[in-house]
Scaffold this active site. Structure first.
Site, mmCIF file in Angstrom:
data_model
loop_
_atom_site.group_PDB
_atom_site.id
_atom_site.type_symbol
_atom_site.label_atom_id
_atom_site.label_comp_id
_atom_site.label_asym_id
_atom_site.label_seq_id
_atom_site.Cartn_x
_atom_site.Cartn_y
_atom_site.Cartn_z
ATOM 1 N N ASP A 68 0.859 -1.176 0.000
ATOM 2 C CA ASP A 68 0.000 0.000 0.000
ATOM 3 C C ASP A 68 0.898 1.229 0.000
ATOM 4 O O ASP A 68 1.873 1.287 0.745
ATOM 5 C CB ASP A 68 -0.913 -0.001 1.226
ATOM 6 C CG ASP A 68 -2.156 0.841 0.988
ATOM 7 O OD1 ASP A 68 -2.708 0.790 -0.128
ATOM 8 O OD2 ASP A 68 -2.574 1.576 1.901
ATOM 9 N N HIS A 175 10.133 5.014 -3.390
ATOM 10 C CA HIS A 175 9.517 4.407 -2.210
ATOM 11 C C HIS A 175 9.287 2.900 -2.368
ATOM 12 O O HIS A 175 9.654 2.101 -1.520
ATOM 13 C CB HIS A 175 8.193 5.123 -1.926
ATOM 14 C CG HIS A 175 7.381 5.380 -3.170
ATOM 15 N ND1 HIS A 175 7.841 6.178 -4.192
ATOM 16 C CD2 HIS A 175 6.182 4.916 -3.587
ATOM 17 C CE1 HIS A 175 6.935 6.206 -5.156
ATOM 18 N NE2 HIS A 175 5.927 5.432 -4.821
HETATM 19 P P1 IMP Z 1 -0.960 1.868 -4.622
HETATM 20 O O1 IMP Z 1 -1.156 1.540 -3.163
HETATM 21 O O2 IMP Z 1 0.318 1.308 -5.183
HETATM 22 O O3 IMP Z 1 -2.171 1.516 -5.437
HETATM 23 O O4 IMP Z 1 -0.817 3.455 -4.716
HETATM 24 C C1 IMP Z 1 -1.849 4.324 -4.279
HETATM 25 C C2 IMP Z 1 -1.828 5.619 -5.079
HETATM 26 O O5 IMP Z 1 -0.611 6.327 -4.801
HETATM 27 C C3 IMP Z 1 -1.830 5.445 -6.594
HETATM 28 O O6 IMP Z 1 -3.149 5.361 -7.060
HETATM 29 C C4 IMP Z 1 -1.138 6.711 -7.067
HETATM 30 O O7 IMP Z 1 -2.066 7.781 -7.106
HETATM 31 C C5 IMP Z 1 -0.158 7.001 -5.947
HETATM 32 N N1 IMP Z 1 1.186 6.492 -6.260
HETATM 33 C C6 IMP Z 1 1.736 5.339 -5.818
HETATM 34 N N2 IMP Z 1 2.994 5.204 -6.277
HETATM 35 C C7 IMP Z 1 3.227 6.305 -7.027
HETATM 36 C C8 IMP Z 1 4.369 6.728 -7.773
HETATM 37 O O8 IMP Z 1 5.404 6.062 -7.870
HETATM 38 N N3 IMP Z 1 4.241 7.927 -8.418
HETATM 39 C C9 IMP Z 1 3.107 8.679 -8.351
HETATM 40 N N4 IMP Z 1 2.026 8.315 -7.687
HETATM 41 C C10 IMP Z 1 2.083 7.127 -7.021
#
Ligand code: IMP
Length: 191
Positions: A68, A175
Site C-alpha cells: 500500500d 519508495h
Molecule cells: P498503490 O497503493 O500502489 O495503489 O498506490 C496508491 C496511489 O498512490 C496510486 O493510485 C497513485 O495515485 C499514488 N502512487 C503510488 N505510487 C506512485 C508513484 O510512484 N508515483 C506517483 N504516484 C504514485
C-alpha cells in the site's frame, strides 16, 4: 516457494518476480481466479496493507504479501495519506493533482514523502516492510512519464519531477523499490 502477491497489477508482479529469481514463484490474484474487491478500510498504510494480506491469507491459507502506498504532505498534516489514490473523490490522476496543488496554493512548506508499506503474512508470521522517498511538491506539473502524482513530485536533491525521468531512472530509487528491496532481502535470507 509459492507466494501470492495480492495485486492485479501485472507489471508490478513481473518486476518483483524478476528480482526474486526462480526460487520463488509469485502468484497473482488473477492467477487464483480472485475477482472481488479486497476491503481497504484502514486509516494507515500499515493497516491497509495488513488488511489486504490477511484477507487473502484467510481465503487461500498460503503465504501472501500486499503493498500500500501513500503520499504524505507535511503542510497538509500527512494528507492525502491513505486517500492518495482517490484524493479528489475520483481515481483520476489529473483531478487528484489539481486538488493537491489547490490545497498547497497558500502554503510555503511543500515537503512531502512517498511511503510504501508491504505486509507479508504466513501461517507463522506477520511482517511489515517500509520504504520512503522524501521530496517536495512542485508549483505545477512537468513531464509525461510515470503515473499518479509523478508530474508534481520532485525527489530530494533533484530538479526534475518523477515524470521527467525515464522509467529506468525513477526505478533506481523510489519508495516502492526501497520497500521491496528490504522484503526481497528478508525472503532470500529466510526461505
Ligand atoms: P498503490 O497503493 O500502489 O495503489 O498506490 C496508491 C496511489 O498512490 C496510486 O493510485 C497513485 O495515485 C499514488 N502512487 C503510488 N505510487 C506512485 C508513484 O510512484 N508515483 C506517483 N504516484 C504514485
Amino acid at each position: 516457494m509459492r507466494i501470492i502477491f495480492a495485486t492485479n497489477n501485472a507489471n508490478k508482479l513481473a518486476e518483483i518476480q524478476h528480482e526474486l529469481g526462480d526460487d520463488f514463484e509469485l502468484v497473482s490474484l488473477s492467477d487464483l481466479g480472485f475477482k472481488g474487491d479486497i476491503p481497504e478500510t484502514g486509516r494507515t498504510l500499515e493497516a491497509n496493507a495488513l488488511q489486504k494480506a490477511n484477507y487473502i491469507f484467510d481465503r487461500y491459507r498460503a503465504p501472501v504479501f500486499a503493498d500500500d502506498t501513500g503520499l504524505e504532505v507535511s503542510a497538509l498534516d500527512g494528507e492525502p495519506g491513505v486517500d492518495t489514490a482517490h484524493y479528489s473523490g475520483s481515481r483520476d490522476a489529473d483531478a487528484n493533482i489539481k486538488k493537491l496543488l489547490g490545497e498547497l496554493r497558500i502554503k510555503d512548506n511543500r515537503s512531502a514523502v512517498f511511503k510504501t508499506i508491504i505486509a507479508f503474512v504466513t501461517e507463522n508470521e506477520k511482517k511489515l516492510f517500509a520504504g520512503e522517498i522524501r521530496g517536495h511538491i512542485a508549483e505545477s506539473k512537468s513531464g509525461e512519464q510515470g503515473f499518479g502524482y509523478d508530474p508534481v513530485f520532485m525527489p530530494e536533491g533533484e530538479s526534475r519531477t518523477f515524470a521527467e525521468m525515464s522509467v529506468e531512472e525513477k526505478g533506481k530509487e523510489n519508495h516502492r523499490v526501497r520497500a521491496f528491496r528490504k522484503f526481497i532481502e528478508f525472503l532470500k535470507g529466510s526461505y
